[in-house]
Design a protein around this motif. Structure first.
Motif, short mmCIF file in Angstrom:
data_model
loop_
_atom_site.label_atom_id
_atom_site.label_comp_id
_atom_site.label_asym_id
_atom_site.label_seq_id
_atom_site.Cartn_x
_atom_site.Cartn_y
_atom_site.Cartn_z
N ALA A 40 -34.91 28.11 -47.27
CA ALA A 40 -35.51 27.46 -46.10
C ALA A 40 -36.80 28.15 -45.67
O ALA A 40 -37.77 27.49 -45.29
CB ALA A 40 -34.51 27.45 -44.94
N ASP A 41 -36.83 29.48 -45.74
CA ASP A 41 -38.05 30.23 -45.43
C ASP A 41 -39.19 29.79 -46.34
O ASP A 41 -40.33 29.65 -45.89
CB ASP A 41 -37.82 31.73 -45.60
N MET A 42 -38.87 29.59 -47.61
CA MET A 42 -39.87 29.17 -48.58
C MET A 42 -40.47 27.81 -48.19
O MET A 42 -41.69 27.63 -48.19
CB MET A 42 -39.24 29.09 -49.97
N VAL A 43 -39.61 26.86 -47.85
CA VAL A 43 -40.09 25.53 -47.46
C VAL A 43 -40.91 25.62 -46.18
O VAL A 43 -41.96 24.98 -46.05
CB VAL A 43 -38.90 24.56 -47.28
N ASN A 44 -40.46 26.42 -45.25
CA ASN A 44 -41.17 26.58 -43.98
C ASN A 44 -42.58 27.14 -44.19
O ASN A 44 -43.53 26.69 -43.55
CB ASN A 44 -40.37 27.49 -43.06
N ARG A 45 -42.70 28.11 -45.09
CA ARG A 45 -44.02 28.69 -45.37
C ARG A 45 -44.99 27.64 -45.90
O ARG A 45 -46.16 27.61 -45.53
CB ARG A 45 -43.91 29.84 -46.37
N VAL A 46 -44.49 26.78 -46.77
CA VAL A 46 -45.36 25.78 -47.38
C VAL A 46 -45.69 24.66 -46.41
O VAL A 46 -46.80 24.14 -46.37
CB VAL A 46 -44.70 25.19 -48.65
N GLY A 47 -44.70 24.27 -45.58
CA GLY A 47 -44.87 23.08 -44.76
C GLY A 47 -45.19 23.29 -43.31
O GLY A 47 -45.42 22.32 -42.58
N GLN A 48 -45.26 24.55 -42.84
CA GLN A 48 -45.40 24.77 -41.40
C GLN A 48 -46.74 24.30 -40.84
O GLN A 48 -46.85 23.99 -39.64
CB GLN A 48 -45.20 26.25 -41.08
N SER A 49 -47.76 24.19 -41.68
CA SER A 49 -49.08 23.76 -41.20
C SER A 49 -49.24 22.24 -41.22
O SER A 49 -50.27 21.72 -40.80
CB SER A 49 -50.18 24.40 -42.04
N ILE A 50 -48.21 21.52 -41.73
CA ILE A 50 -48.31 20.06 -41.84
C ILE A 50 -47.34 19.44 -40.83
O ILE A 50 -46.20 19.11 -41.15
CB ILE A 50 -47.96 19.58 -43.27
N GLN A 51 -47.78 19.30 -39.61
CA GLN A 51 -46.91 18.80 -38.55
C GLN A 51 -47.41 17.48 -38.00
O GLN A 51 -48.62 17.22 -37.95
CB GLN A 51 -46.82 19.81 -37.40
N GLY A 52 -46.46 16.64 -37.62
CA GLY A 52 -46.79 15.36 -37.01
C GLY A 52 -46.88 15.49 -35.50
O GLY A 52 -46.72 16.56 -34.92
N LYS A 53 -47.09 14.36 -34.83
CA LYS A 53 -47.23 14.36 -33.38
C LYS A 53 -45.95 14.77 -32.67
O LYS A 53 -45.98 15.31 -31.57
CB LYS A 53 -47.66 12.96 -32.91
N CYS A 54 -44.79 14.51 -33.31
CA CYS A 54 -43.52 14.86 -32.67
C CYS A 54 -43.21 16.35 -32.78
O CYS A 54 -42.22 16.82 -32.23
CB CYS A 54 -42.39 14.04 -33.27
N GLY A 55 -44.05 17.08 -33.52
CA GLY A 55 -43.87 18.53 -33.64
C GLY A 55 -43.09 18.98 -34.84
O GLY A 55 -42.91 20.19 -35.05
N TYR A 56 -42.63 18.03 -35.66
CA TYR A 56 -41.86 18.40 -36.84
C TYR A 56 -42.75 18.41 -38.08
O TYR A 56 -43.62 17.55 -38.25
CB TYR A 56 -40.69 17.44 -37.06
N SER A 57 -42.49 19.37 -38.94
CA SER A 57 -43.21 19.46 -40.20
C SER A 57 -42.93 18.23 -41.06
O SER A 57 -41.87 17.61 -40.96
CB SER A 57 -42.78 20.72 -40.97
N GLN A 58 -43.88 17.90 -41.90
CA GLN A 58 -43.69 16.79 -42.85
C GLN A 58 -42.76 17.19 -43.99
O GLN A 58 -42.39 16.35 -44.80
CB GLN A 58 -45.03 16.35 -43.41
N MET A 59 -42.41 18.47 -44.05
CA MET A 59 -41.42 18.95 -45.02
C MET A 59 -40.17 19.36 -44.27
O MET A 59 -40.20 20.26 -43.44
CB MET A 59 -41.97 20.13 -45.82
N GLY A 60 -39.07 18.67 -44.54
CA GLY A 60 -37.81 18.95 -43.88
C GLY A 60 -36.81 19.60 -44.80
O GLY A 60 -37.08 19.84 -45.98
N LEU A 61 -35.63 19.89 -44.26
CA LEU A 61 -34.58 20.58 -45.00
C LEU A 61 -33.33 19.70 -45.09
O LEU A 61 -32.98 19.01 -44.13
CB LEU A 61 -34.20 21.89 -44.30
N VAL A 62 -32.66 19.75 -46.24
CA VAL A 62 -31.37 19.10 -46.40
C VAL A 62 -30.30 20.18 -46.37
O VAL A 62 -30.35 21.14 -47.13
CB VAL A 62 -31.27 18.32 -47.72
N THR A 63 -29.34 20.01 -45.47
CA THR A 63 -28.24 20.96 -45.36
C THR A 63 -26.92 20.19 -45.31
O THR A 63 -26.89 19.00 -45.54
CB THR A 63 -28.43 21.88 -44.14
#
Length: 288
Positions: free
Chosen positions: A175-198
Motif C-alpha cells: 500500500a505504501d508503494m501505491v501511495n507513493r506513486v499515486g499521492q500526487s494524482i488527486q481528484g476534487k473529492c480528495g482521493y487519489s486516482q490510484m486506489g487499493l483493493v483489500t
C-alpha cells in the motif's frame, strides 16, 4: 471517469456496490444456457446488468475470464463493457496478467478513449512492484483510475500478505508503494486516482488501510468469501460514508441458487440480493 465520478455515483444511489461479474458456468441458470459458452456468459451478464442498473453504481469484469473463452469471449467482453458504460455504470476491468515490458502499452491500449475494451479503470496485482504501476500515472492524470490489489480474500492470503517486515505488514508495504506513486494524482473529492483493493475477510487490514491512507479510495473485496462480512467492510468508509466501495459477486448474481429459489427469476433474485446487501451496510454506515 475519475474517482470523483465513482464517489458521486455511490453517493447519489446510496449504494456502495461494485458488482463483480466473474461468473462461473455453474452459476448461470438453465434459462440462459446456450451451446456457445461465450454467448451464454454474455446473455446472462447482459440480463444482470439491465436488471441492476437502477440499484448498483459500478460493475467489474475479468479480462482473463473472457479470454479463456477464446476470440468469441473477448468479443463478448467488448460488447458488455460498452453496454455497461451505456447504462451508466462505473466500469472496472481486472487487467490481464502483468508482463512488465508491456505495462506501458497495456495502459495506453486498455485505458485509451477509443479502446475496444472501454472501462473507467483497471484492477491490477500490486506484487510485481512499481514497474507495473508507474506506466499508469499519465492515464490516471487524464481521469482514469487504477486499483491495486494489496490484500486478497482467499484463505491462504495471510501466509504472505500479513507477514511482518520490520514494523510493517507486507500488504502495508504494498500500500505504501501505491501511495507513493499515486499521492500526487488527486481528484476534487480528495482521493487519489490510484486506489487499493483489500479484503472484507480481514477487519484489521481494512481498518488499518483506512486509518493510514485517508486520501486513498478502497475497494473491499471478499464479501462472498467465508469470514467476509459487512461489519469488516464498513471500516473502509470514512465518517461520511465515503472513500470505499464493496466488490460483490456470487452473493448477488448467484442468489437464485439459494435453497427454494431455483425456480424463481434469477434477475429479480439478484436485484433483491443487492438491495439486502445495501440495507445491511446501512446498519454500519450512512452515505451522506
Amino acid at each position: 471517469m475519475s474517482m470523483d465520478v465513482l464517489q458521486e455515483k455511490i453517493r447519489k444511489m446510496k449504494c456502495p456496490i461494485v458488482l463483480d461479474l466473474t461468473v462461473q458456468p455453474q452459476q448461470i441458470p438453465a434459462d440462459f444456457h446456450r451451446e456457445d459458452p461465450a454467448e451464454e456468459m454474455a446473455v446472462f451478464c447482459a440480463a444482470i446488468l439491465a436488471g441492476l442498473r437502477a440499484t448498483v453504481p459500478g460493475v467489474r469484469f475479468s479480462f482473463d475470464q473472457f479470454a479463456l473463452l477464446g476470440p468469441a469471449g473477448l468479443q463478448a467482453l467488448s460488447r458488455l463493457l460498452q453496454d455497461a458504460r451505456g447504462m451508466g455504470y462505473y466500469v472496472l476491468l481486472d487487467g490481464p496478467a502483468v508482463i512488465t515490458p508491456w505495462a506501458a502499452k497495456r495502459a495506453a491500449m486498455l485505458l485509451s478513449d477509443d479502446s475496444i475494451y472501454p472501462c473507467d479503470g483497471l484492477i491490477l496485482d500490486g506484487y510485481i512492484g512499481t514497474d507495473a504501476i508507474r506506466p499508469f500515472q499519465d492515464v490516471c492524470k487524464n481521469g482514469k483510475t487504477l486499483f491495486v490489489t494489496v490484500r486478497t480474500p482467499n484463505r491462504s492470503a495471510a501466509e504472505l500478505q500479513d507477514l511482518m517486515i520490520g514494523t510493517r505488514l507486507v500488504h502495508g508495504v504494498a500500500a505504501d508503494m501505491v501511495n507513493r506513486v499515486g499521492q500526487s494524482i488527486q481528484g476534487k473529492c480528495g482521493y487519489s486516482q490510484m486506489g487499493l483493493v483489500t479484503s472484507a475477510t480481514s477487519a484489521n487490514a481494512v481498518s488499518g488501510l483506512r486509518s493510514k491512507y485517508k486520501n486513498m479510495f478502497l475497494l473491499v473485496d471478499g464479501l462472498d468469501y467465508p469470514g467476509g462480512n459487512g461489519k469488516n467492510a464498513s471500516f473502509g468508509f470514512d465518517r461520511f460514508g465515503h472513500g470505499c466501495a464493496l466488490s460483490v459477486g456470487p452473493s448477488i448474481y448467484g442468489a437464485w441458487q439459494e435453497e427454494g429459489k431455483q425456480e424463481q427469476d434469477a434477475v429479480q433474485q439478484a436485484q433483491r440480493a443487492a438491495e439486502r446487501i445495501r440495507n445491511n451496510m446501512s446498519r454500519y454506515i450512512t452515505i451522506l
